[in-house]
Design an enzyme around this catalytic site. Structure first.
Site, PDB file in Angstrom:
ATOM      1  N   ALA A   1       0.836  -1.204   0.000  1.00 12.81           N
ATOM      2  CA  ALA A   1       0.000   0.000   0.000  1.00 12.81           C
ATOM      3  C   ALA A   1       0.869   1.251   0.000  1.00 12.81           C
ATOM      4  O   ALA A   1       0.599   2.222  -0.720  1.00 12.81           O
ATOM      5  CB  ALA A   1      -0.947   0.007   1.200  1.00 12.81           C
ATOM      6  N   ASP A   2       1.920   1.244   0.809  1.00 12.27           N
ATOM      7  CA  ASP A   2       2.827   2.397   0.853  1.00 12.27           C
ATOM      8  C   ASP A   2       3.586   2.557  -0.459  1.00 12.27           C
ATOM      9  O   ASP A   2       3.701   3.669  -0.988  1.00 12.27           O
ATOM     10  CB  ASP A   2       3.825   2.228   2.005  1.00 12.27           C
ATOM     11  CG  ASP A   2       3.186   2.416   3.363  1.00 12.27           C
ATOM     12  OD1 ASP A   2       3.194   3.541   3.869  1.00 12.27           O
ATOM     13  OD2 ASP A   2       2.668   1.423   3.917  1.00 12.27           O
ATOM     14  N   VAL A   3       4.123   1.464  -0.962  1.00 12.23           N
ATOM     15  CA  VAL A   3       4.947   1.540  -2.169  1.00 12.23           C
ATOM     16  C   VAL A   3       4.117   1.983  -3.369  1.00 12.23           C
ATOM     17  O   VAL A   3       4.539   2.866  -4.136  1.00 12.23           O
ATOM     18  CB  VAL A   3       5.632   0.183  -2.444  1.00 12.23           C
ATOM     19  CG1 VAL A   3       6.316   0.193  -3.800  1.00 12.23           C
ATOM     20  CG2 VAL A   3       6.651  -0.133  -1.350  1.00 12.23           C
TER      21      VAL A   3
END
Length: 416
Positions: free
Chosen positions: A188-190
């Site tokens: 999700a962050d990447v």
């Protein structure tokens, strides 16, 4: 005309841009590292004394020139290459003034504070765009700036669950080891960092037409849901909720892990022509000529009958033997590598996907190369992940013309 393979005087594609990075942890830093790799000057603003939370997320740690572990984690190093670090207390009036001065001479601001925090400090988009109308301001939060969940904190694991990814990741409930699984990286962050990079570049491009910057509202939940495009579009059309196929594929058969005589490997048959070649390679002409399996639709609907036949054949040879044989027929396949094996792979070695960089204290750190391959303005790795506050003095002197006396006053007041 300049050759498309000739570097343009060693300039980065974004070397004309300055980015003020107020973000921490992963999504924001991932986006700004992309911009730094492409040549942008990225100034990372950190909390005095502690800095980015991920500096302490070790072990493993970066090593210094004596081979001793430092206080900075490799997690931090993975997303902060190419930046300069300054420490500023943005909760102080003087710190806020410094940030405004830097924003006035920057092209981009990236931040991931909780909603309302920077407005309270007078560092929100409205305030900073007033001093720099050309500013592109990117906010990254878990749920976005609007909606009933906007106030909630956000973490990758939660979004993998809430955004549907875990519902299609892992083996079916009824098989051994079945159940929902998260992806092994903070996807999700990447992916939000990647989407944010695209949005920032789009806003900068539009600025060339309009003369003005704009505000960007990025949400981890939005990006994670968007990642499920293939499955979700199918659901919208059919009304059938996607489920977990494990290592199999919903729309291609065979496209999965097979057990071999000495381990396991992946086979990825992407079309009907490759299916015929696969059958030739595994010496199963009976399957190639069977009307049930000639078209992918039949292989999908009949996978419960077909796959056991293939599994029986695939167990007859070693992985290496199958890979050699399948590749000779042009069938996509490969070993299941751990990361040690990945960086021993001849193709990975040839592409130079490991980047070893000297650190500011004389040690070294190894990071993964950017996959962005621009031939005219190639990615350059000129700055290692910075030590906390290592560029505070030089940035404030060079860009804001602060004197030694002013810097000393800031230190005394713990502004920097």
């Amino acid at each position: 005309m300049m050759s498309t393979t000739q570097p343009m005087q060693n300039m980065g594609a974004l070397s004309h841009l300055r980015v003020l990075d107020l973000s921490r942890v992963l999504a924001g830093p991932w986006a700004t590292q992309n911009l730094a790799d492409l040549g942008a000057e990225v100034i990372k603003v950190e909390r005095p004394g502690s800095g980015d939370d991920t500096r302490g997320w070790g072990p493993p740690w970066i090593r210094d020139d004596k081979g001793e572990y430092t206080h900075d984690s490799t997690y931090y190093a993975a997303a902060n290459r190419g930046k300069r670090s300054i420490t500023v207390d943005i909760a102080s009036a003087e710190g806020q003034k410094l940030i405004k001065e830097l924003a006035a001479i920057s092209d981009v601001v990236v931040e991931n504070y909780k909603i309302g925090d920077l407005k309270r400090y007078g560092l929100d988009y409205e305030a900073l765009s007033a001093v720099n109308p050309r500013l592109v301001y990117c906010s990254i939060t878990g749920y976005g700036q609007t909606g009933p969940s906007a106030h909630k904190p956000g973490y990758d694991f939660v979004f993998q669950a809430q955004g549907g990814l875990m519902s299609i990741t892992g083996e079916r409930d009824e098989v051994p080891g079945g159940g929902a699984q998260k992806v092994g990286i903070a996807i999700a962050d990447v992916i939000t960092g990647m989407y944010a990079s695209v949005a920032i570049l789009a806003a900068l491009n539009h600025r060339e037409v309009s003369g003005r910057g704009q505000y960007i509202d990025m949400a981890l939940l939005d990006c994670l849901v968007a990642l499920g495009g293939n499955q979700v579009t199918g659901y919208f059309s059919s009304g059938k909720v996607p489920f977990r196929y494990g290592n199999a594929h919903a729309s291609l058969v065979p496209y999965q892990v097979f057990q071999t005589a000495d381990g396991s490997m992946v086979v990825a048959v992407g079309n009907d022509a490759q299916w015929q070649k696969y059958c030739q390679a595994i010496e199963r002409p009976d399957l190639a000529s069977d009307e049930r399996w000639i078209k992918v639709t039949g292989r999908i609907t009949g996978r419960e009958v077909l796959i056991p036949e293939l599994e029986k054949t695939m167990r007859s040879r070693t992985s290496a033997s199958w890979i050699e044989k399948l590749e000779a027929f042009g069938v996509p396949c490969g070993p299941i590598n751990n990361y040690q094996q990945v960086f021993e792979d001849p193709q990975v070695t040839h592409r130079q996907l490991r980047v070893d960089m000297p650190t500011e204290d004389g040690g070294s750190v190894s990071t993964i190369a950017s996959p962005l391959r621009l031939m005219g303005t190639p990615v350059q790795y000129q700055r290692p992940p910075p030590k906390l506050g290592s560029s505070t003095e030089s940035v404030l002197k060079t860009l804001l013309n602060k004197t030694d006396d002013e810097l000393e006053a800031y230190r005394h007041a713990k502004v920097i």
